[in-house]
Design an enzyme around this catalytic site. Structure first.
Site, PDB file in Angstrom:
ATOM      1  N   GLU A  60      72.861 110.136  48.848  1.00 38.05           N
ATOM      2  CA  GLU A  60      71.504 109.701  48.512  1.00 38.05           C
ATOM      3  C   GLU A  60      70.456 110.259  49.461  1.00 38.05           C
ATOM      4  O   GLU A  60      69.351 110.637  49.043  1.00 38.05           O
ATOM      5  CB  GLU A  60      71.426 108.167  48.488  1.00 38.05           C
ATOM      6  CG  GLU A  60      72.107 107.529  47.275  1.00 38.05           C
ATOM      7  CD  GLU A  60      73.616 107.487  47.372  1.00 38.05           C
ATOM      8  OE1 GLU A  60      74.151 107.761  48.465  1.00 38.05           O
ATOM      9  OE2 GLU A  60      74.281 107.163  46.372  1.00 38.05           O
ATOM     10  N   HIS A 129      75.617  96.307  42.690  1.00 40.37           N
ATOM     11  CA  HIS A 129      75.202  96.829  41.388  1.00 40.37           C
ATOM     12  C   HIS A 129      74.150  95.945  40.718  1.00 40.37           C
ATOM     13  O   HIS A 129      73.873  96.120  39.540  1.00 40.37           O
ATOM     14  CB  HIS A 129      76.407  96.947  40.445  1.00 40.37           C
ATOM     15  CG  HIS A 129      77.342  98.065  40.782  1.00 40.37           C
ATOM     16  ND1 HIS A 129      78.075  98.089  41.939  1.00 40.37           N
ATOM     17  CD2 HIS A 129      77.657  99.207  40.119  1.00 40.37           C
ATOM     18  CE1 HIS A 129      78.816  99.190  41.967  1.00 40.37           C
ATOM     19  NE2 HIS A 129      78.571  99.886  40.872  1.00 40.37           N
TER      20      HIS A 129
END
Lengths: 326, 430
Positions: A60, A129
């Site tokens: 990321e 999540h």
């Protein structure tokens, strides 16, 4: 007018951007052949090629850092972060670099990077999540944060994010990806300004401010309240940074009561900011304290109990009852 | 294995990290890459099968230029350190000892290349024609940048270690795309008669300390995956503030490139000729589409990490003395004199030029104007932002309340955008 889901609307918005803007490109893990884990970029690599729909290494910080470099070279990258809880390896690049490049260069450099983050819970998923970290980014000057709640906004807001010369984070309500609605692909209409809040339902007794995944919940709560004889105004904030306080203030001056609901933990969240600002701007209009409805001060809980964590219709109605009791 | 078992950089007169390399060889079963050196500490010029031909391209003017640049930037460093000691700068980051690594590499770049420095690359800035007085803006606290990178293709300093390394790779990926677009346009007919753009590459600087940051790893993965035209230039100056390079790595840093699939070269960072040759080769590789290169310039930070640091607390003076014997300026002076390429008059002139630069820097530092905070309001966002406008309006009104006092409110900065200010409030502030 075309009916499509939010996921498809973002896909079509990205397609329009890639078609109209040769400097725009997409970057992220699995966004190419797979079309993203939510298929939001489905089919785009076939039409635009691997140089414009870039399957990146799993990193990321690398995604956002290289996007910054591409933007310094004149490109307009749209980065996909796979899930909310995975943005943190890129947090440093977003907050110390992306947000500040324009300022620290005395206005000489612009970094119009867009970061798409599917966020929020309610999909029965596992750890990392289902989080709502928007306040962590809203606190950083230099970033803009928007969140669509319906397909029409989704179609236009992603394109407006790319057009914006500031860095923009688009938080996408993942549990609403399959929500269908009409999209006018010819004109944005009321969605022309992505940083303006929308009054979705007018009312006179109280205002409920929400955004992203909770918009349908608030509308349903307002409907239920109406059956009990209470007229509730519902505002979709749409932009979390900046916040359209003018629209919220005008509503509170009319209704006298304000409830702010979001999935993120209440403490230190966007709701607190709205409560504070509105108490400054409309103190004499308030008939009751601003009431916040949000997640608890805990890591997002396991999926089997997330229904107890997430604000729902009843939690909003309970807050409404408290506000009306003053 | 704890830190106490790691090899030390406290060397004993043998070559700097023989111990480190020997350990690497013993543990990994592979010999380390030899260190490229052309100009030895005694001023004699050696040879290298690959890089000598680059050195041969350097004419006497270029060599004298290297010396003049190194001397100039060392003089600048002394002056900036003095300015910090006198309270004129909040902090200074000295480069003394690393002049060859910076001048040699910077002089190998072309104007179309884009350079991402860390925060010690004053010598590279000199080679990119950045006004050195502008470098001091950040350290004086009047700017977080200080120059426009677009003027010189020399990016702003970055204080978050290694954060600039993925930026460099992204920029290089942009160059790749520009070249493809240009090629496509040429095939389409393009515009006849237009000169072809010179091929460009990116060079990014970081230190041995920063090599431990995850961003270096991620940027090398990206660079390798996309064969981006980027040269990673690591100045191994042996100390990450107080932590020795042996705690950053168990093998020569240049050897890490193999793991990513691109060349890694260790060069004597105090040998300006070798650094120049190696960097020129690496930039050519990148520009020609052969992918990234890692250069490890093996050098030494003679002074403190910053003026806030005290190296006597963590390293011995014997180490510093050994490195002073490898001084990059001394060895080039020996060579220039031995070859009859420079005389006393040249070195006198270099000294005079350095003093002139120092006087200029001293004067301009004193003259640096404190910015109006309205410029910060204006530059937080590119486009108009209601929160910024609201807070600026409040600030103007607040400032106007002091208008009758002895100290007038500061005049609005010319850069402040009208979109963010209420005209009547701005007027009141005047």
């Amino acid at each position: 007018m075309t009916t499509m889901t939010i996921a498809k609307a973002i896909n079509e918005g990205l397609r329009a951007t890639l078609t109209n803007n040769p400097r725009a490109l997409l970057m992220g893990e699995d966004i190419g052949a797979l079309g993203g884990v939510y298929r939001v970029t489905d089919g785009l690599i076939a039409d635009f090629g691997a140089d414009r729909v870039v399957d990146t290494p799993l990193a990321e910080s690398g995604i956002i850092g290289t996007a910054i470099g591409l933007s310094l070279r004149g490109y307009q990258p749209v980065c996909e972060i796979q899930f909310d809880g995975f943005v943190f390896p890129g947090f440093n690049q977003i907050t110390t670099q992306l947000a500040k490049m324009h300022s620290r260069s005395n206005g000489n450099l612009t970094v119009p990077v867009v970061i798409r983050i599917p966020y929020g819970g309610g999909i029965g998923s596992i750890e990392h999540h289902s989080e709502s970290p928007e306040a962590l980014f809203a606190h950083t000057a230099g970033l803009r944060i928007i969140t669509p709640s319906n397909p029409h906004d989704a179609y236009w807001m992603i394109q407006q994010a790319v057009d914006c010369q500031d860095p923009v984070i688009v938080f996408e309500p993942k549990r609403r990806y399959w929500l269908k609605g009409e999209v006018d692909t010819q004109t944005p209409g009321a969605s022309a300004d992505p940083f303006k809040a929308h009054v979705l339902r007018e009312g006179t007794d109280a205002t409920v401010v929400v955004y992203g995944p909770l918009v349908p919940v608030a509308l349903a709560a307002a409907e239920a309240a109406a059956e009990d004889g209470h007229s509730v105004e519902v505002i979709d904030l749409r932009s979390i940074s900046p916040i359209d306080f003018d629209t919220v203030t005008a509503s509170v001056q009319k209704t006298g009561r304000l409830i702010v609901a979001h999935e993120a933990p209440t403490f230190g969240g966007i709701g607190g900011e709205i409560a504070a600002r509105i108490s400054e701007r409309a103190f004499h209009s308030l008939e009751a304290p601003v009431i916040r409805v949000g997640g608890f001060h805990m890591p997002y809980p396991v999926a089997k109990v997330e229904e107890d964590y997430l604000p729902d219709i009843d939690r909003i109605l309970e807050a409404l009852d408290r506000a009306l009791a003053y | 294995m704890g830190a106490t078992h790691l090899p030390s950089t406290e060397f004993d007169g043998t070559d700097m990290d023989d111990q480190l390399e020997a350990e690497a060889e013993a543990q990994l079963g592979a010999p380390p890459e030899p260190m490229v050196q052309l100009l030895g500490p005694d001023g004699s010029l050696g040879s290298d099968p690959v890089f000598s031909k680059y050195a041969e391209k350097l004419d006497p003017d270029a060599l004298r230029g290297f010396y003049a640049d190194m001397a100039k930037i060392r003089r600048f460093d002394v002056e900036a350190t003095a300015l910090q000691r006198q309270g004129q700068l909040a902090l200074w980051v000295p480069l003394t000892g690393q002049e060859a690594a910076q001048i040699g590499s910077g002089r190998a770049s072309q104007p179309q290349d884009y350079i991402f420095p860390t925060y010690r690359e004053h010598g590279v800035a000199l080679t990119r024609n950045v006004d050195l007085a502008e470098l001091l803006r950040q350290f004086r606290g009047v700017s977080n940048g200080g120059w426009n990178p677009k003027d010189t293709n020399f990016h702003l300093y970055t204080l978050v270690l290694a954060a600039q390394t993925p930026h460099a790779v992204g920029y290089a990926m942009g160059i790749q795309r520009d070249q493809k677009l240009a090629a496509a346009n040429a095939v389409d007919g393009g515009e006849p008669g237009q000169p072809e753009e010179p091929k460009a590459a990116v060079m990014v600087y970081f230190g041995d300390g920063a090599s431990s940051e995850g961003d270096v790893h991620e940027s090398m993965v990206f660079a390798s995956s996309y064969q981006a035209p980027v040269v990673f230039f690591c100045q191994n100056n042996h100390w990450a503030i107080s932590v020795p390079s042996s705690v950053q790595t168990r093998i020569p840093l240049a050897n890490r490139a193999k793991g990513y699939g691109f060349p890694g070269i260790r060069v004597d960072g105090n040998d300006v000729i070798a650094v120049h040759a190696v960097t020129e080769w690496a930039l050519e590789q990148a520009r020609e589409g052969n992918g990234p290169v890692l250069i490890e310039a093996f050098t030494y930070r003679v002074g403190a990490h910053t003026t806030a640091d005290d190296p006597t607390k963590y390293r011995g003076s014997d180490e510093e003395s050994l490195w002073r014997a490898k001084d990059p300026l001394d060895r080039l002076e020996k060579y220039l004199r031995a070859e009859g390429l420079a005389d006393d008059a040249f070195f006198e002139q270099v000294r005079a030029d350095g003093d002139e630069l120092a006087a200029y820097v001293r004067k301009t530092t004193h003259d640096l104007e404190t910015p109006d905070i309205r410029t910060a309001f204006a530059n937080t966002y590119v486009e108009a932002h209601p929160l910024v406008a609201e807070e600026l309006a409040w600030f103007e009104e607040y400032s106007a309340g002091f208008a009758d006092e002895e100290t007038p409110a500061p005049a609005p900065a010319t850069e402040a955008r009208s979109a963010a200010a209420e005209p009547e409030i701005t007027e009141a502030a005047n």
